[in-house]
Write a protein that holds these residues in place. Structure first.
Motif, PDB file in Angstrom:
ATOM      1  N   LEU A 226       1.052  -1.369   0.130  1.00  0.00           N
ATOM      2  CA  LEU A 226       0.170  -0.115   0.086  1.00  0.00           C
ATOM      3  C   LEU A 226       1.010   1.570   0.119  1.00  0.00           C
ATOM      4  CD1 LEU A 226      -3.410   0.900  -0.095  1.00  0.00           C
ATOM      5  CD2 LEU A 226      -2.620   0.897   2.660  1.00  0.00           C
ATOM      6  N   LEU A 227       1.913   1.120   0.505  1.00  0.00           N
ATOM      7  CA  LEU A 227       3.002   2.057   0.906  1.00  0.00           C
ATOM      8  C   LEU A 227       3.807   2.918  -0.468  1.00  0.00           C
ATOM      9  CD1 LEU A 227       4.412   4.349   2.736  1.00  0.00           C
ATOM     10  CD2 LEU A 227       6.028   3.005   3.040  1.00  0.00           C
ATOM     11  N   LEU A 233       0.195   8.062   0.747  1.00  0.00           N
ATOM     12  CA  LEU A 233       0.918   7.797   1.529  1.00  0.00           C
ATOM     13  C   LEU A 233       2.706   8.001   1.202  1.00  0.00           C
ATOM     14  CD1 LEU A 233      -0.306   4.975   2.228  1.00  0.00           C
ATOM     15  CD2 LEU A 233      -1.495   6.542   3.623  1.00  0.00           C
ATOM     16  N   TRP A 234       3.258   8.656   3.289  1.00  0.00           N
ATOM     17  CA  TRP A 234       4.655   8.839   2.898  1.00  0.00           C
ATOM     18  C   TRP A 234       5.746   8.226   4.244  1.00  0.00           C
ATOM     19  CZ3 TRP A 234       7.205  13.549   5.156  1.00  0.00           C
ATOM     20  CH2 TRP A 234       6.955  14.166   5.964  1.00  0.00           C
ATOM     21  N   CYS A 235       3.773   6.822   4.642  1.00  0.00           N
ATOM     22  CA  CYS A 235       4.766   6.473   5.670  1.00  0.00           C
ATOM     23  C   CYS A 235       3.806   5.553   6.159  1.00  0.00           C
ATOM     24  CB  CYS A 235       5.426   7.453   7.165  1.00  0.00           C
ATOM     25  SG  CYS A 235       4.653   7.468   9.174  1.00  0.00           S
ATOM     26  N   VAL A 236       4.154   4.294   7.761  1.00  0.00           N
ATOM     27  CA  VAL A 236       3.233   3.438   7.958  1.00  0.00           C
ATOM     28  C   VAL A 236       4.216   3.756   9.403  1.00  0.00           C
ATOM     29  CG1 VAL A 236       2.951   1.130   8.123  1.00  0.00           C
ATOM     30  CG2 VAL A 236       2.896   1.706   5.825  1.00  0.00           C
ATOM     31  N   ARG A 299       0.769  14.583   2.701  1.00  0.00           N
ATOM     32  CA  ARG A 299       0.016  13.290   2.581  1.00  0.00           C
ATOM     33  C   ARG A 299       0.246  13.012   3.961  1.00  0.00           C
ATOM     34  NH1 ARG A 299       6.451  12.423  -0.189  1.00  0.00           N
ATOM     35  NH2 ARG A 299       6.092  14.196   1.270  1.00  0.00           N
ATOM     36  N   ALA A 300      -0.510  11.104   4.128  1.00  0.00           N
ATOM     37  CA  ALA A 300      -0.662  10.464   5.373  1.00  0.00           C
ATOM     38  C   ALA A 300       0.467   9.498   5.624  1.00  0.00           C
ATOM     39  CB  ALA A 300      -1.654  10.589   5.281  1.00  0.00           C
TER      40      ALA A 300
END
Length: 443
Positions: A226-227, A233-236, A299-300
């Protein structure tokens, strides 16, 4: 498998040829009456006079031979057909098996804590594969006792040492923050080692005072695709800033969120992001720098309902900030969730935003007093609305969740909304409908 199937096909072909050879030899040496001539007739002149019955028998035998040959040809065609199917199947299987599992290294940022042993022990305990999750410990400070602990793990970990241990020239008023400058320099060194020297494409960063959950590795492996595929998105992150016991739903260990707040404390990034950030990496306070709009760029990150990391380090450059009030009460997940087998498509940006906002703004609005005193009717969820920075901070503080904001973003916030449990009910502390953007002056 191919060798076995080839042997079967070869054996079938051999039997086909052998059978026909035997049949031909058998028919060649046989006449319908045992001999061609009439046993009562003198054939001394060497002229054979076959009877009509003999001719009929010969024609009948020819018909039988022709039919048998046609049957054998059909068998051979079937063998060849099966061979083609099996070869195609094997080629398709080979194509499926070509892509290897991605390697996700774990980077442990260490300094002078001998308690790094607790961090490494948990990583090694829960690690499902040494090949897929190499552990790299990058040590700053030159602390001999900590170095000895790291070396004691032998080839189970890779031990890197920050070569530059010098003090950093800072403004006089920042002298007390020397440690933050060194941490930022160390991160720069360690991430360059992972991405540039060791050529990895992703990494999960933990610090030496973090303990990981049993499904820590499963969590990051499931979210890596997904990342990689979602540019919003920019991190998990493995961390929930409001993840104290009593503020999370223990029945929702599989629940994940998008958040606009950079959580850190066990987080994954891709090489592409480091290539973006590395040229402008800050001299100090790298985590707050990451939370600035210029870096985040709308980004999230993904974060869990229940944290997959737990900090046990009260002492550090922050001098125990937040630890006694919040961090010591954080809940670490203990239930293994098979994230790689779950459908995580609900976390994609448009799907998530639409569903999340629909749930929040269709929930009944309640007052702060009702939440604080537990006077809520029904199972929830409920929406508690704030109108400005001061009302957010007041309600957050009195309800026991983190009240600080970074560049206007509340901890765990998504589009200004903070989700938590209060007295067993889901509460969404949210701005009014129509929210559009964060105000960086809310800090």
């Amino acid at each position: 498998m191919l060798r076995t199937r080839g042997s079967v096909i070869l054996c079938g072909t051999f039997l086909f040829i052998t059978w026909n050879a035997i049949l031909v030899l058998f028919l060649w040496g046989r006449s319908p009456t045992g001999q061609l001539g009439d046993p009562g007739q003198d054939n001394s002149d060497g002229i054979e006079n076959p009877s009509i019955d003999v001719v009929k028998d010969l024609f009948r035998m020819a018909d039988i031979l022709e039919a048998e040959l046609e049957n054998q040809k059909n068998i051979l065609r079937e063998i060849q057909s099966q061979q083609s199917v099996l070869e195609l199947s094997d080629r398709n299987k080979a194509k499926v098996q070509v892509a290897p599992e991605p390697v996700i290294p774990i980077l442990v940022i260490a300094c002078n804590r001998v308690t790094v042993r607790r961090c490494l022990d948990k990583l090694l305990l829960h690690r499902p594969s040494a090949e897929l999750y190499p552990i790299i410990v990058s040590q700053d400070c030159g602390h001999a006792e900590t170095a000895a602990v790291i070396r004691s793990y032998g080839n189970q970990v890779t031990h890197l040492k920050q070569p530059d241990l010098s003090d950093i020239a800072v403004r006089p008023e920042h002298k007390k923050f020397q440690g933050y400058y060194k941490i930022s320099r160390h991160y720069h060194f360690a991430l360059n080692q992972v991405f540039k020297t060791l050529s990895h494409s992703s990494v999960v960063i933990v610090e030496d005072d973090l303990e990981v959950a049993p499904d820590f590795f499963e969590y990051f492996r499931a979210l890596l695709p997904l990342l990689k595929s979602d540019p919003s998105l920019w991190c998990v992150s493995a961390w929930n800033d409001n993840g104290r016991d009593g503020f999370v739903d223990p029945a929702k260990a599989n629940l994940l969120y998008r958040t606009d707040f950079f959580p850190g404390l066990g987080w994954m990034l891709l090489r592409e992001l480091w290539e973006e950030l590395e040229p402008k990496w800050p001299a100090s306070f790298w985590d707050d720098w990451m939370r600035q709009p210029e870096q985040r760029r709308n980004r999230a990150c993904i974060r869990p309902e229940i944290s997959r990391t737990l900090t046990f380090g009260r002492q550090g450059v922050s001098l125990g900030q937040f630890y006694d009030k919040y961090l010591r009460y954080m809940k670490l997940n203990t239930e293994f969730v098979p994230f790689t087998k779950l459908d995580l498509s609900y976390l994609k940006e448009e799907t998530y935003r639409n569903n999340f906002e629909k749930e929040i703004y269709s929930a009944p609005v309640v007052t702060y007093e009702d939440v604080k005193l537990g006077k809520l009717n029904g199972p929830g969820p409920f929406r508690l609305q704030y109108s400005n920075k001061d009302s957010f901070k007041l309600m957050a503080k009195n309800l026991g969740i983190m009240e600080d904001l970074k560049s206007g973003v509340p901890r765990t916030g998504y589009r200004g909304i903070v989700s938590f449990i209060s007295r067993g009910r889901r509460i969404y502390l949210s701005p009014p409908p129509g929210w559009t953007k964060y105000d960086p002056t809310w800090s």
